[in-house]
Write an enzyme that holds these catalytic residues in place. Structure first.
Site, PDB file in Angstrom:
ATOM      1  N   HIS A 116       7.254 -26.904  -0.896  1.00 20.25           N
ATOM      2  CA  HIS A 116       6.579 -28.002  -1.603  1.00 20.25           C
ATOM      3  C   HIS A 116       5.479 -27.480  -2.521  1.00 20.25           C
ATOM      4  CE1 HIS A 116       8.631 -31.111   0.828  1.00 20.25           C
ATOM      5  NE2 HIS A 116       8.765 -30.071   1.627  1.00 20.25           N
ATOM      6  N   LYS A 176     -13.977   0.921  -4.049  1.00 23.77           N
ATOM      7  CA  LYS A 176     -15.058   1.387  -3.175  1.00 23.77           C
ATOM      8  C   LYS A 176     -16.112   2.127  -3.989  1.00 23.77           C
ATOM      9  CE  LYS A 176     -12.101   2.072   0.849  1.00 23.77           C
ATOM     10  NZ  LYS A 176     -11.490   3.057   1.722  1.00 23.77           N
ATOM     11  N   GLU A 181       0.827  -1.206   0.000  1.00 26.59           N
ATOM     12  CA  GLU A 181       0.000   0.000   0.000  1.00 26.59           C
ATOM     13  C   GLU A 181       0.866   1.264   0.000  1.00 26.59           C
ATOM     14  OE1 GLU A 181      -4.462   0.213   1.700  1.00 26.59           O
ATOM     15  OE2 GLU A 181      -2.946   0.213   3.255  1.00 26.59           O
TER      16      GLU A 181
END
Ligand code: PA5
Length: 447
Positions: free
Chosen positions: A309, A423, A288
């Site tokens: 793995h 948003k 961010e």
């Protein structure tokens, strides 16, 4: 006491020593700008001297509140998203027993809500909260974030039905802005106990404010030791920006030199499962803060040896645009040795008698060497053990490292303009008042 250390010897085959050293004047300039609070986003630099200036009364008040919650709650729900919960979760999960949920405890078990909008998650949480005594904190600096607001609306109703309005008020603590936002107004109207998120500290830099400290104290951990660890690194950082004396400056320079040489993804690697959320916190902090204006190192994480793995194949052999930063823990807090076995059918007797950590440590060393051979530069950050003090050191190290790196990249590491786009679309699609134009524009997606 020993401090956190950094080793960049395993980046030298990939970037010229001069490429790092040449960044010294620039890092020095940014170091000064951060300390003098003169750079981009300088109204969000309250975290810089937070460890050394934290109000002792605030610490005592948080400890007192935490005790009263511990006395009455079996579960403490932390409602918040992004910087309003990841720091607390990183520290709590690093310190708590990996199987705390299944063991008897002195302290409440911490559960997180409002960090997603999964209906099943919230419905299943309610079923648990029906059965246990609980209290909650709702954390939102803006006081208007949708995800925690939905969770709080639901849990506030649940608490009021379970305990009655008066007792519910005693079980809610709001952590928000000192004056503005819907949560502040609600807290004042309802009479909730409240802590303040300082104006000049952004969410992802807020773990050493009540945002992180209250949940950590409720979970039973020593917030004074956490702040002290951070303070020691703050002091060290203040004294010098020279690479030989300041591992933060060196980290910022090393990762920027790697980025300039085409290593665009940084993988934070741990070998302790309880550091999973520290990586999540770090990913938010760096992602961010740096990912903007078409620039930025992409922060990723792996949890070894599990991910050897799965992701191990790609890291060893895939596209060569990666570098790794290993969080190395010198000693475990517990001791468990591998037993001998008469049959030795699994062929493990050659390591019988060794602590599991020795095997883990050799896996770490062997992996580092293999990845460096495979073309993946490696930075190593080591701490003597996982406790409050060293987590405090890591928190300050990474926060300051992020500020210096972001300035070196040329961005403002303290804003997040990019998070508004989703948003706006979500509000428009949901028909939120005030978004009528966007709703009309997005109608086609609703068919
Ligand atoms: O770091 C940040 O600023 C963000 O991750 C915020 O913490 C997050 O979006 C939550 O915001 P708020 O605390 O305003 O609800």
């Amino acid at each position: 006491m020993k401090n956190l250390q950094i080793d960049i010897s395993n980046i030298k085959v990939f970037v010229d020593k001069n490429a790092v050293n040449q960044l010294q004047p620039e890092i020095k300039k940014h170091h000064k700008a951060v300390l003098d609070k003169t750079g981009k986003g300088n109204d969000f630099l309250g975290w810089v001297d937070l460890p050394s200036s934290i109000d002792k009364h605030l610490i005592s008040s948080i400890e007192k509140t935490a005790k009263s919650i511990r006395d009455k709650a079996e579960i403490f729900v932390v409602i918040g998203i992004g910087g309003s919960y990841l720091g607390a979760r990183a520290v709590i999960e690093a310190l708590q027993d990996n199987f705390a949920a299944l063991k008897s405890r002195k302290n409440p078990y911490i559960i997180y809500a409002g960090q997603n909008i999964g209906e099943d998650y919230t419905a299943e949480l309610i079923e648990v909260l029906d059965k246990y005594d609980y209290a909650l904190t709702v954390i939102s600096k803006s006081g208007t974030t949708t995800e925690p607001a939905i969770a709080f609306r639901i849990l506030k109703n649940h608490l009021e039905q379970k305990y009655g309005k008066k007792e519910a008020v005693q079980r809610i603590i709001a952590i928000t802005d000192k004056a503005k936002g819907a949560l502040k107004k609600l807290a004042t109207d309802e009479g909730y106990q409240t802590y303040v998120v300082p104006d000049d500290v952004g969410g992802r830099y807020s773990v050493l404010t009540p945002v992180g400290l209250l949940p950590i104290a409720v979970a039973g951990f020593d917030i004074r030791k956490l702040v002290e660890g951070a303070r020691v690194v703050e002091e060290m950082n203040k004294k010098s920006s020279s690479f030989s004396e300041n591992p933060i400056a060196l980290y910022a320079a090393a990762r920027n030199a790697l980025y300039s040489s085409g290593k665009e993804v940084e993988i934070l690697v741990n070998y302790q499962p309880n550091l999973f959320y520290l990586t999540e916190w770090w990913k938010q902090l760096y992602g961010e803060s740096e990912g903007k204006e078409g620039k930025g190192i992409f922060p990723a994480g792996v949890n070894n040896t599990s991910d050897l793995h799965s992701m191990g194949q790609y890291i060893q052999d895939g596209r060569r645009f990666l570098f790794e930063t290993v969080l190395s823990v010198e000693k475990p807090n517990r001791e468990l040795r591998i037993p001998t076995d008469k049959e030795n059918l699994d062929g493990l007797d050659y390591i019988a008698g060794k602590q599991i950590h020795e095997v883990n440590h050799m896996a770490e060393l062997g992996t580092t060497l293999a990845h460096v051979d495979g073309g993946v530069p490696n930075i190593r950050i080591s701490i003597p053990k996982v406790d409050e003090y060293y987590l405090g050191q890591l928190i300050y190290f990474f926060e300051m490292g992020c500020a210096l790196s972001g300035y070196t990249l040329g961005v403002n590491p303290f804003d997040q303009p990019g998070v508004e786009a989703y948003k706006t679309n979500m509000f428009a699609l949901l028909g939120k008042p005030g978004f009528e134009n966007e709703t009309a524009r997005m109608k086609k997606y609703l068919k």
